[in-house]
Design an enzyme around this catalytic site. Structure first.
Site, PDB file in Angstrom:
ATOM      1  N   CYS A   1      -0.482  -2.375  -6.090  1.00 32.23           N
ATOM      2  CA  CYS A   1       0.453  -1.658  -6.955  1.00 32.23           C
ATOM      3  C   CYS A   1       0.608  -0.196  -6.540  1.00 32.23           C
ATOM      4  CB  CYS A   1       0.076  -1.801  -8.427  1.00 32.23           C
ATOM      5  SG  CYS A   1      -1.654  -1.673  -8.742  1.00 32.23           S
TER       6      CYS A   1
ATOM      7  N   HIS B   1      -6.344   6.356   9.245  1.00 31.94           N
ATOM      8  CA  HIS B   1      -5.694   6.091   7.954  1.00 31.94           C
ATOM      9  C   HIS B   1      -6.259   4.818   7.318  1.00 31.94           C
ATOM     10  CE1 HIS B   1      -2.694   6.161   4.809  1.00 31.94           C
ATOM     11  NE2 HIS B   1      -2.439   4.883   5.061  1.00 31.94           N
TER      12      HIS B   1
END
Lengths: 263, 424
Positions: free
Chosen positions: B53, B102
């Protein structure tokens, strides 16, 4: 030989104290392991000191102040191992091992002269008195460490300023429990030690059971009273938590005073 | 460093509002479909989609980094039928070792909305096993993700990033566990049926609390909450007399004044023979008189106190995040080292060295047996041996360089190293 082993044991405890302190602050697992190994090695040498000393003097390590100090410190580390094994309180070492070290450091200033007591029919009473008193004191020393940790943790939670120690230390309940359990063991031992001492004193000097030298024994009386309060107080009036912790700290101070005045 | 041709393109809670993020989400079915589509692009060698989400990210190994990035961007836009110019400002993209860094940050939850939360690692793991089962990933992404999980584990173990509670209810539970040892044997009383109180109670139950009392001005509400919590309901007037039973009291009524006074608690603690009590006041206005905290063996935290604990813990986590960043730097370097080992060049050099050594040894042996040769003849034999070695190795070298850029490159590299015993 005794001196070298003594110094190794003492330095071992000093190094271990520092390691425990580093662990307390930086939380590196290997430091904790290293500290445990250091204490273990120190304690083995400490055991040798007691064996050598007993061979030299021909009796157990409880006659002179020096002997009492090294025996007390030795017992304390042993009890520390047992408690740690049972309760797994990380960081207990940061509080207990420095006491063991300081006791040995104090012992270095004491006379190392061996004392031979005259043969006496009351010898067994004296030996009992000393052994039981030392065992009781060791339990009180553990209660002291647990009480100190309790007060630090209690202050953090109460004042709502949760510092580094809040995260490091176990719950108040565990500390309170430990405090109580060691006193439950220590108080009867110490009381028996106290009693055998009075009987010995009475028999040796043909005095009544209660004719103590108050100058030398007043801290003992206060200490015994405090521990008695903790021992019975929990069951009767629910004396626990902060008060129990405070009492066991004061109690231990009186025990140390007793040692200084008495032995 | 060897070129890994790793890239990633994505959006997250920092760059993109939720209205847009939800349009870009990939459900499981969509991932199955998209992984196959992405794999069919000739420039995409491996790919993997993470969709939660808070983020949508595609990781890929491509033939050309720049083309790859624009390919992924346009794929996301086309797939969700959103024009690129509407999304372009929201995208971030990384290439080569930035991609590695990342991903390590994401899976260790350094990039999460709540620093140190534990959900993200599970989500990345799920995304990886789905992509793997769909054959979206190959040798490089597999290694990258396995490594990312190790890094996340290491950070969790070696730093305090996930240690301290960062929500009100978990901070309350943490405090309860610093006061009481084993929550299983302790009793909780809820005064008022606020949502936060319910949440805290459930949290406590997950740590073993079994006995729960619920008191509310309307008995029906108390009864219904007691039912969901498997506890028992109390009459609102009765709770004052029953207070002594509770080790932990969570208060959340809408009362305008204090409903739990110092006297009341003093009586309760006396009845309990001084066994400690922990009061959590999450009502606004407060339910419990602040002087209650002055009593011995009683601890009172109101909502502001808990919030202060949460804030302090957050700062602590941020400090730990710096340690974590250090670990990530080290691990990125290690991963680069692994990438380098995949490169064909070192293998080719080793292969040539091996061949040259054999050539020299054999030359020396042969020349010793032929002392009568003239200098010129010796030279000729030398030249011949050199060109045999070169000609033998030329084609394999060129082919190896080519093959390592393809998906089966690693197989070739390993085969060469095994066949020639280069790792001995």
């Amino acid at each position: 030989m005794t001196l070298i082993t003594f110094n190794i044991a003492m330095i071992g405890y000093l190094v271990a104290s520092l390691e425990y302190f580093i662990y307390l602050v930086y939380r590196k697992q290997f430091v904790s392991t290293l500290a445990a190994i250091t204490v273990g090695v120190g304690w083995l040498f400490h055991t040798l000191v007691i064996i050598f000393r007993s061979q030299e003097t021909g009796h157990g390590p409880y006659t002179t102040s020096f002997e009492v100090a090294i025996f007390f410190s030795w017992m304390m580390v042993l009890v520390y191992f047992l408690v740690n094994w049972k309760y797994k309180i990380k960081d207990l070492g940061s509080f207990v091992i420095p006491v063991a070290f300081l006791t040995l450091l104090y012992a270095t200033f004491l006379s190392k002269e061996a004392v031979v007591f005259p043969e006496s029919q009351f010898q067994i009473l004296l030996t009992l008195h000393r052994t039981l008193s030392i065992l009781g004191s060791v339990a009180f020393a553990m209660a002291f460490a647990a009480g100190l940790m309790y007060l630090i943790q209690e202050k953090q939670v109460k004042s709502k300023k949760l510092g580094i120690m809040y995260f490091r230390m176990p719950s108040l309940e565990i500390l309170d429990n430990l405090n109580y359990k060691v006193i439950v063991v220590g108080f009867p031992l110490f009381t028996l030690g106290f009693m055998t001492g009075s009987i010995w004193n009475a028999q040796m000097n043909q005095l009544s059971l209660f004719s103590w030298d108050l100058v030398k024994t007043w801290p003992l009386v206060i200490g015994w009273f405090l521990y008695g309060l903790i021992f019975f107080g929990r069951l009767l009036v629910g004396l626990q938590g902060k008060k129990a912790a405070q009492f066991s700290i004061f109690g231990f101070i009186t025990i140390m005073l007793t040692y200084l005045l008495h032995v | 460093m060897a070129e890994s041709n790793l890239i990633m393109v994505g959006v997250n809670h920092k760059t993109t509002p939720v209205e847009l993020r939800e349009k870009l989400a990939f459900t499981k079915g969509k991932i199955e479909d998209s992984t196959e589509k992405l794999g069919s692009f000739p420039e995409v060698e491996e790919n993997l989609i993470i969709s939660t989400c808070n983020r949508v990210e595609i990781y890929a190994r491509v033939k050309n980094v720049d083309q790859g990035i624009s390919r992924l961007k346009s794929f996301i836009c086309d797939y969700h039928e959103i024009p690129l110019d509407q999304l372009d400002n929201h995208f971030y993209s990384y290439c080569e070792e930035q991609t590695v860094e990342h991903l390590f940050r994401v899976s260790s939850s350094l990039d999460s909305m709540v620093l140190g939360e534990s959900q993200i690692l599970g989500q990345v793991k799920d995304a990886y096993s789905l992509a793997k089962s769909l054959r979206g990933t190959g040798i490089i992404l597999n290694q990258l993700f396995e490594k990312a999980f190790n890094v996340a584990k290491r950070i969790r173990e070696e730093t305090g990033i996930a240690e301290n509670a960062v929500s009100i209810s978990s901070a309350a539970v943490d405090l309860a566990r610093k006061i009481f040892d084993d929550l299983e044997t302790h009793t909780v009383m809820l005064v008022g049926t606020g949502e936060m109180a319910e949440l805290a109670a459930k949290h406590l139950m997950s740590y073993g609390v079994k006995t729960i009392y619920v008191a509310s001005r309307t008995y029906e509400r108390a009864a219904s909450l007691a039912k969901t919590l498997n506890g028992s309901a109390l009459d609102f007037d009765a709770f004052k007399d029953e207070l002594y039973r509770a080790d932990i009291v969570i208060s959340s009524t809408a009362a305008p004044k204090f409903i739990i006074s110092k006297d009341m608690v003093e009586r309760a603690i006396h009845q309990r023979k001084n066994r400690p009590m922990f009061f959590i006041d999450i009502a606004v206005p407060r339910d419990i008189a602040p002087e209650v905290n002055d009593l011995e063996n009683v601890f009172l935290y109101d909502i502001d106190d808990l919030q202060a604990v949460v804030n302090a813990n957050m700062v602590e986590r941020q400090r730990e995040a710096e340690l974590a960043a250090e670990i990530i730097r080290v691990e990125v370097d290690k991963f680069n080292g692994w990438m380098d080992s995949l490169d064909a060049v070192p293998t080719i050099i080793e292969l040539r060295k091996r061949a040259e050594r054999i050539r020299r040894q054999e030359m020396e042996k042969a020349l010793k047996k032929m002392p009568h040769l003239s200098k010129e003849d010796e030279n000729n034999i030398h030249q011949m041996s050199i060109s045999i070695v070169n000609k033998l190795l030329h084609k394999p070298t060129v082919n190896l360089k080519d093959k390592t850029r393809s998906s089966e490159g690693q197989t070739y590299l390993k085969a060469i190293r095994d066949l020639f015993h280069l790792d001995d």
